[in-house]
Scaffold this motif. Structure first.
Motif, PDB file in Angstrom:
ATOM      1  N   GLY A 162       0.817  -1.212   0.000  1.00  0.00           N
ATOM      2  CA  GLY A 162       0.000   0.000   0.000  1.00  0.00           C
ATOM      3  C   GLY A 162       0.851   1.262   0.000  1.00  0.00           C
ATOM      4  O   GLY A 162       0.580   2.208  -0.733  1.00  0.00           O
ATOM      5  N   LEU A 163       1.914   1.255   0.823  1.00  0.00           N
ATOM      6  CA  LEU A 163       2.803   2.424   0.853  1.00  0.00           C
ATOM      7  C   LEU A 163       3.457   2.651  -0.505  1.00  0.00           C
ATOM      8  O   LEU A 163       3.580   3.775  -0.980  1.00  0.00           O
ATOM      9  CB  LEU A 163       3.929   2.225   1.881  1.00  0.00           C
ATOM     10  CG  LEU A 163       3.581   2.172   3.360  1.00  0.00           C
ATOM     11  CD1 LEU A 163       4.866   2.079   4.174  1.00  0.00           C
ATOM     12  CD2 LEU A 163       2.791   3.385   3.778  1.00  0.00           C
ATOM     13  N   PRO A 214      -2.490   5.951   2.162  1.00  0.00           N
ATOM     14  CA  PRO A 214      -3.009   5.418   0.910  1.00  0.00           C
ATOM     15  C   PRO A 214      -4.068   4.348   1.135  1.00  0.00           C
ATOM     16  O   PRO A 214      -4.819   4.014   0.235  1.00  0.00           O
ATOM     17  CB  PRO A 214      -1.778   4.784   0.285  1.00  0.00           C
ATOM     18  CG  PRO A 214      -0.944   4.369   1.458  1.00  0.00           C
ATOM     19  CD  PRO A 214      -1.206   5.372   2.528  1.00  0.00           C
ATOM     20  N   ILE A 215      -4.112   3.816   2.340  1.00  0.00           N
ATOM     21  CA  ILE A 215      -4.929   2.632   2.556  1.00  0.00           C
ATOM     22  C   ILE A 215      -6.140   3.049   3.368  1.00  0.00           C
ATOM     23  O   ILE A 215      -6.005   3.745   4.367  1.00  0.00           O
ATOM     24  CB  ILE A 215      -4.092   1.570   3.295  1.00  0.00           C
ATOM     25  CG1 ILE A 215      -2.767   1.357   2.540  1.00  0.00           C
ATOM     26  CG2 ILE A 215      -4.845   0.264   3.430  1.00  0.00           C
ATOM     27  CD1 ILE A 215      -1.608   1.035   3.405  1.00  0.00           C
ATOM     28  N   GLU A 216      -7.292   2.634   2.928  1.00  0.00           N
ATOM     29  CA  GLU A 216      -8.538   2.944   3.640  1.00  0.00           C
ATOM     30  C   GLU A 216      -8.463   2.511   5.097  1.00  0.00           C
ATOM     31  O   GLU A 216      -7.872   1.476   5.408  1.00  0.00           O
ATOM     32  CB  GLU A 216      -9.689   2.157   2.998  1.00  0.00           C
ATOM     33  CG  GLU A 216     -10.138   2.687   1.658  1.00  0.00           C
ATOM     34  CD  GLU A 216     -10.952   3.957   1.809  1.00  0.00           C
ATOM     35  OE1 GLU A 216     -11.970   3.921   2.528  1.00  0.00           O
ATOM     36  OE2 GLU A 216     -10.558   4.985   1.221  1.00  0.00           O
ATOM     37  N   GLY A 217      -9.097   3.268   5.968  1.00  0.00           N
ATOM     38  CA  GLY A 217      -9.202   2.862   7.370  1.00  0.00           C
ATOM     39  C   GLY A 217      -8.109   3.441   8.236  1.00  0.00           C
ATOM     40  O   GLY A 217      -7.251   4.173   7.771  1.00  0.00           O
ATOM     41  N   ASN A 218      -8.175   3.088   9.531  1.00  0.00           N
ATOM     42  CA  ASN A 218      -7.240   3.634  10.498  1.00  0.00           C
ATOM     43  C   ASN A 218      -6.525   2.510  11.230  1.00  0.00           C
ATOM     44  O   ASN A 218      -7.050   1.408  11.348  1.00  0.00           O
ATOM     45  CB  ASN A 218      -7.999   4.483  11.532  1.00  0.00           C
ATOM     46  CG  ASN A 218      -8.545   5.731  10.867  1.00  0.00           C
ATOM     47  OD1 ASN A 218      -7.811   6.478  10.234  1.00  0.00           O
ATOM     48  ND2 ASN A 218      -9.848   5.924  10.980  1.00  0.00           N
ATOM     49  N   PRO A 219      -5.330   2.827  11.763  1.00  0.00           N
ATOM     50  CA  PRO A 219      -4.652   1.815  12.575  1.00  0.00           C
ATOM     51  C   PRO A 219      -5.395   1.573  13.881  1.00  0.00           C
ATOM     52  O   PRO A 219      -6.219   2.390  14.299  1.00  0.00           O
ATOM     53  CB  PRO A 219      -3.272   2.418  12.827  1.00  0.00           C
ATOM     54  CG  PRO A 219      -3.362   3.848  12.480  1.00  0.00           C
ATOM     55  CD  PRO A 219      -4.542   4.041  11.600  1.00  0.00           C
ATOM     56  N   PRO A 220      -5.141   0.433  14.535  1.00  0.00           N
ATOM     57  CA  PRO A 220      -5.858   0.120  15.783  1.00  0.00           C
ATOM     58  C   PRO A 220      -5.486   1.056  16.925  1.00  0.00           C
ATOM     59  O   PRO A 220      -4.405   1.655  16.912  1.00  0.00           O
ATOM     60  CB  PRO A 220      -5.398  -1.313  16.090  1.00  0.00           C
ATOM     61  CG  PRO A 220      -4.117  -1.497  15.356  1.00  0.00           C
ATOM     62  CD  PRO A 220      -4.188  -0.624  14.154  1.00  0.00           C
TER      63      PRO A 220
END
Ligand SMILES: Nc1ncnc2c1ncn2[C@@H]1O[C@H](COP(=O)(O)OP(=O)(O)O)[C@@H](O)[C@H]1O
Ligand SMILES: [Mg+2]
Length: 329
Positions: free
Chosen positions: A253-254, A270-276
């Motif tokens: 993704g990066l 670049p990647i949908e969503g968020n880290p935990p």
């Protein structure tokens, strides 16, 4: 000979109002003498916390650091603050993204560098001044004698960052940590600063930990790279291997977010969503929620770093599948 820096199972936890934030999670990496390692990942992934843990810059009352940090045979985590003050700025140095925050606005830049020589090397005033002027020349600051007498606000962003490099190098560190040293600079100046750092890496035979959210910077100057996500290293290897055959879905993704020539640089998301949320421990893979390769095992079981080829480590249950897919292209 052993590595210059060996970080083993490094874990950093903070006490916060919401409980415990586990910002760096069992991180392993090493840096060889004279080599530059990139630590890359999006904002909040734990890069700066890793750096500051190596420097022991956190308040021990709120912070628990465990694991091992060996720098040139020195057990950093066993050192007391009094000893760290002799180590920092000496064999171990760090430069930050915002130089203004680490400079004293009331002292001339020359005085600030000379102070490093006087403190660590016990030089007299005259020698310290001469050495300072040599250093300013080394990092490409023009008219060093007159620059010596100026104050930080009289320097441009690029010149300030050269100054920070000069201060960091005053005592010929064995390891230099550079935390996003060029992020605040425009592209041309950024390229100049990176070139200076690369030259000095060789000249001083220094190990450098280059922290960046920009894979372009890694491609430009680093020998090795570790990719960090949610406090963990998810992939590591030498730069050619990682750029030619990235295997972790996050690294993929990066890679796809590197701006093409002529495009404006984008932030690294670049990647949908968020880290935990780092206040919770995870059972599965930290990237699972955002991953297009996700299967049941990813939610149930945390993948471990495994060696796919010599020196190329990946923590993904599907690394073999991704490697096969790459080979088929
Ligand atoms: N002193 C601190 N106290 C509590 N949480 C912190 C502290 N420093 C950093 N964090 C948290 O640790 C995580 C990693 O931060 P950081 O290492 O600064 O990320 P980055 O990769 O952008 O450098 C973030 O969620 C941040 O909020
Ligand atoms: Mg940071």
């Amino acid at each position: 000979m052993s590595k210059l820096l060996e970080v083993k199972n490094l874990s950093t936890k903070f006490k916060t109002e919401r409980g415990t934030a586990h910002a760096v999670r069992y991180v392993n990496f090493s840096i060889e003498r004279g080599k530059m390692m990139g630590l890359v990942g999006e904002s909040g992934s734990g890069k700066s916390v890793t750096a500051k843990s190596i420097m022991k810059l956190f308040d021990p009352a709120r912070t628990t650091i465990t694991g091992g940090i060996q720098l040139d045979g020195i057990d950093i985590l066993a050192k007391k603050e009094k000893d760290m003050q002799k180590i920092r700025g000496n064999i171990l140095s760090m430069i930050f993204q915002d130089p203004m925050s680490s400079l004293n606005p009331l002292l001339t830049v020359g005085e600030q560098i000379a102070e490093v020589f006087r403190y660590h090397k016990k030089m007299n005033k005259q020698t310290a001044k001469e050495e300072t002027i040599k250093l300013l020349t080394l990092v490409g600051i023009p008219s060093p004698e007159s620059r010596y007498k100026q104050y930080p606000h009289e320097f441009s962003g690029g010149m300030l960052q050269r100054l920070m490099i000069a201060i960091a190098l005053a005592c010929k560190p064995k390891l230099l940590i550079a935390d996003e040293p060029t992020t605040a600079l425009d592209v041309t100046i950024q390229a100049q600063i990176l070139r200076i750092m690369k030259r000095l890496q060789h000249e001083f035979d220094m190990g450098i930990l280059m922290i960046t959210h920009d894979l372009g910077v890694v491609a430009e100057v680093c020998d090795d790279v570790s990719v960090m996500y949610a406090g963990q290293i998810v992939e590591s290897g030498d730069v050619e291997t990682i750029f030619e055959s990235p295997l972790h879905p996050y690294t993929l993704g990066l890679m796809s977010s590197i701006p093409k020539l002529g495009e404006r640089s984008k932030t690294l998301n670049p990647i949908e969503g968020n880290p935990p949320d780092l206040h919770f421990e995870l059972n599965g893979c930290p990237f699972a929620e955002r991953c297009k390769f996700k299967t049941d095992i990813c939610l149930a079981d945390a993948p471990k770093l495994k060696e796919m080829q010599e020196g190329h480590h990946v923590s993904c249950h599907h690394a073999e599948k991704i490697a096969g897919r790459e080979a088929a292209v």
